[in-house]
Motif scaffolding. Sequence first.
Motif, mmCIF file in Angstrom:
data_model
loop_
_atom_site.group_PDB
_atom_site.id
_atom_site.type_symbol
_atom_site.label_atom_id
_atom_site.label_comp_id
_atom_site.label_asym_id
_atom_site.label_seq_id
_atom_site.Cartn_x
_atom_site.Cartn_y
_atom_site.Cartn_z
ATOM 1 N N LEU A 160 9.297 -5.425 -3.624
ATOM 2 C CA LEU A 160 8.332 -4.772 -4.177
ATOM 3 C C LEU A 160 9.454 -3.207 -5.094
ATOM 4 N N GLN A 161 9.891 -3.812 -6.970
ATOM 5 C CA GLN A 161 10.457 -3.564 -7.285
ATOM 6 C C GLN A 161 9.942 -2.329 -8.514
ATOM 7 N N MET A 162 10.425 -1.254 -7.988
ATOM 8 C CA MET A 162 9.377 -0.117 -8.455
ATOM 9 C C MET A 162 10.711 0.913 -9.307
ATOM 10 N N ASN A 163 10.249 0.832 -10.307
ATOM 11 C CA ASN A 163 10.722 1.185 -11.748
ATOM 12 C C ASN A 163 10.036 2.789 -12.120
ATOM 13 N N SER A 164 11.082 3.467 -13.064
ATOM 14 C CA SER A 164 10.484 4.298 -13.878
ATOM 15 C C SER A 164 9.234 5.717 -13.086
ATOM 16 N N LEU A 165 10.698 5.953 -12.078
ATOM 17 C CA LEU A 165 10.065 6.640 -10.246
ATOM 18 C C LEU A 165 9.405 7.657 -10.918
ATOM 19 N N LYS A 166 8.457 8.098 -10.669
ATOM 20 C CA LYS A 166 7.604 9.623 -11.021
ATOM 21 C C LYS A 166 7.515 10.372 -9.169
ATOM 22 N N PRO A 167 7.501 11.560 -9.278
ATOM 23 C CA PRO A 167 7.175 12.439 -8.901
ATOM 24 C C PRO A 167 5.799 12.016 -7.397
ATOM 25 N N ASP A 168 4.800 11.327 -8.501
ATOM 26 C CA ASP A 168 3.636 11.000 -8.040
ATOM 27 C C ASP A 168 3.392 10.368 -7.348
ATOM 28 N N ASP A 169 5.101 9.407 -7.242
ATOM 29 C CA ASP A 169 4.971 7.999 -6.910
ATOM 30 C C ASP A 169 5.412 8.356 -5.082
ATOM 31 N N THR A 170 5.513 9.519 -4.841
ATOM 32 C CA THR A 170 6.294 9.951 -3.386
ATOM 33 C C THR A 170 4.795 9.496 -2.610
ATOM 34 N N ALA A 171 5.808 8.990 -1.764
ATOM 35 C CA ALA A 171 4.382 8.045 -0.647
ATOM 36 C C ALA A 171 5.147 7.432 0.664
ATOM 37 N N PHE A 212 1.134 -1.238 0.242
ATOM 38 C CA PHE A 212 -0.182 0.047 0.045
ATOM 39 C C PHE A 212 1.080 1.291 -0.089
ATOM 40 N N ARG A 213 0.555 2.455 -0.269
ATOM 41 C CA ARG A 213 1.012 3.489 -0.154
ATOM 42 C C ARG A 213 0.199 4.435 0.394
ATOM 43 N N GLN A 214 0.627 6.130 0.617
ATOM 44 C CA GLN A 214 -0.183 6.883 1.188
ATOM 45 C C GLN A 214 0.374 7.586 0.663
ATOM 46 N N ALA A 215 0.087 8.349 0.012
ATOM 47 C CA ALA A 215 0.426 9.797 -0.667
ATOM 48 C C ALA A 215 0.206 11.150 0.516
ATOM 49 N N PRO A 216 1.355 12.037 0.703
ATOM 50 C CA PRO A 216 0.695 13.461 1.594
ATOM 51 C C PRO A 216 -0.806 14.161 0.893
ATOM 52 N N GLY A 217 -1.502 13.967 2.147
ATOM 53 C CA GLY A 217 -2.771 14.427 1.691
ATOM 54 C C GLY A 217 -3.546 13.204 0.778
ATOM 55 N N LYS A 218 -2.952 12.462 1.093
ATOM 56 C CA LYS A 218 -4.287 10.871 0.435
ATOM 57 C C LYS A 218 -4.246 9.883 1.409
ATOM 58 N N GLU A 219 -5.272 9.111 1.050
ATOM 59 C CA GLU A 219 -5.328 8.137 1.578
ATOM 60 C C GLU A 219 -4.578 7.347 1.625
ATOM 61 N N ARG A 220 -4.210 6.254 2.376
ATOM 62 C CA ARG A 220 -3.779 4.510 2.065
ATOM 63 C C ARG A 220 -4.203 4.043 0.887
ATOM 64 N N TYR A 249 5.370 3.812 2.011
ATOM 65 C CA TYR A 249 4.891 2.624 1.836
ATOM 66 C C TYR A 249 4.716 1.149 2.671
ATOM 67 N N TYR A 250 3.838 0.665 2.215
ATOM 68 C CA TYR A 250 3.575 0.310 3.273
ATOM 69 C C TYR A 250 3.159 -2.008 2.772
ATOM 70 N N CYS A 251 4.074 -2.943 3.675
ATOM 71 C CA CYS A 251 3.784 -3.783 3.039
ATOM 72 C C CYS A 251 2.588 -4.158 4.702
ATOM 73 N N THR A 306 8.069 3.162 4.734
ATOM 74 C CA THR A 306 8.736 3.508 4.380
ATOM 75 C C THR A 306 8.803 4.486 3.389
ATOM 76 N N LYS A 307 9.244 5.454 3.173
ATOM 77 C CA LYS A 307 8.878 6.919 3.208
ATOM 78 C C LYS A 307 9.870 6.489 1.257
ATOM 79 N N VAL A 308 9.360 7.503 0.675
ATOM 80 C CA VAL A 308 9.757 7.011 -0.942
ATOM 81 C C VAL A 308 9.641 8.634 -1.476
ATOM 82 N N THR A 309 10.135 8.772 -1.418
ATOM 83 C CA THR A 309 10.385 10.467 -1.736
ATOM 84 C C THR A 309 11.560 10.597 -3.924
#
Length: 118
Positions: free
Chosen positions: A81-92, A37-45, A94-96, A112-115
């Motif tokens: 979780l392998q994350m490729n081609s990351l975008k700024p919108d992926d900032t969040a 799962f992920r939770q971005a700033p100001g958004k729901e998980r 991340y939870y397992c 764990t935070k990914v920016t």
Amino acid sequence: QVQLVESGGGLVQAGGSVRLSCAASGRTVNNYVMGWFRQAPGKERAIIASISRSGAYTTYADPVKGRFTTTRDNAKNTVYLQMNSLKPDDTAVYYCAASQSSTDYDYWGQGTKVTVSS
């Protein structure tokens, strides 16, 4: 009881890659469907990926499909979780999470935070 600990987050440039790990302890992870799962700033998980107990089946949310891959190593009690081609919108954060029922998630990691910088 299952304890989950995520690791691997950090700061990455847009277009880059990151691999998150989720280490389980307490019970063997192969008893559970695992979700990311992920939770971005100001958004729901929101759920972004899941993997079956054997690892044979995976599902992905549309925003990450084709860029993220989840795998598991039941012998190591770890999910990835392998994350490729990351975008700024992926900032969040991340939870397992682990699910016995395949629908409700019973156990969660601390996140764990990914920016992703542009």
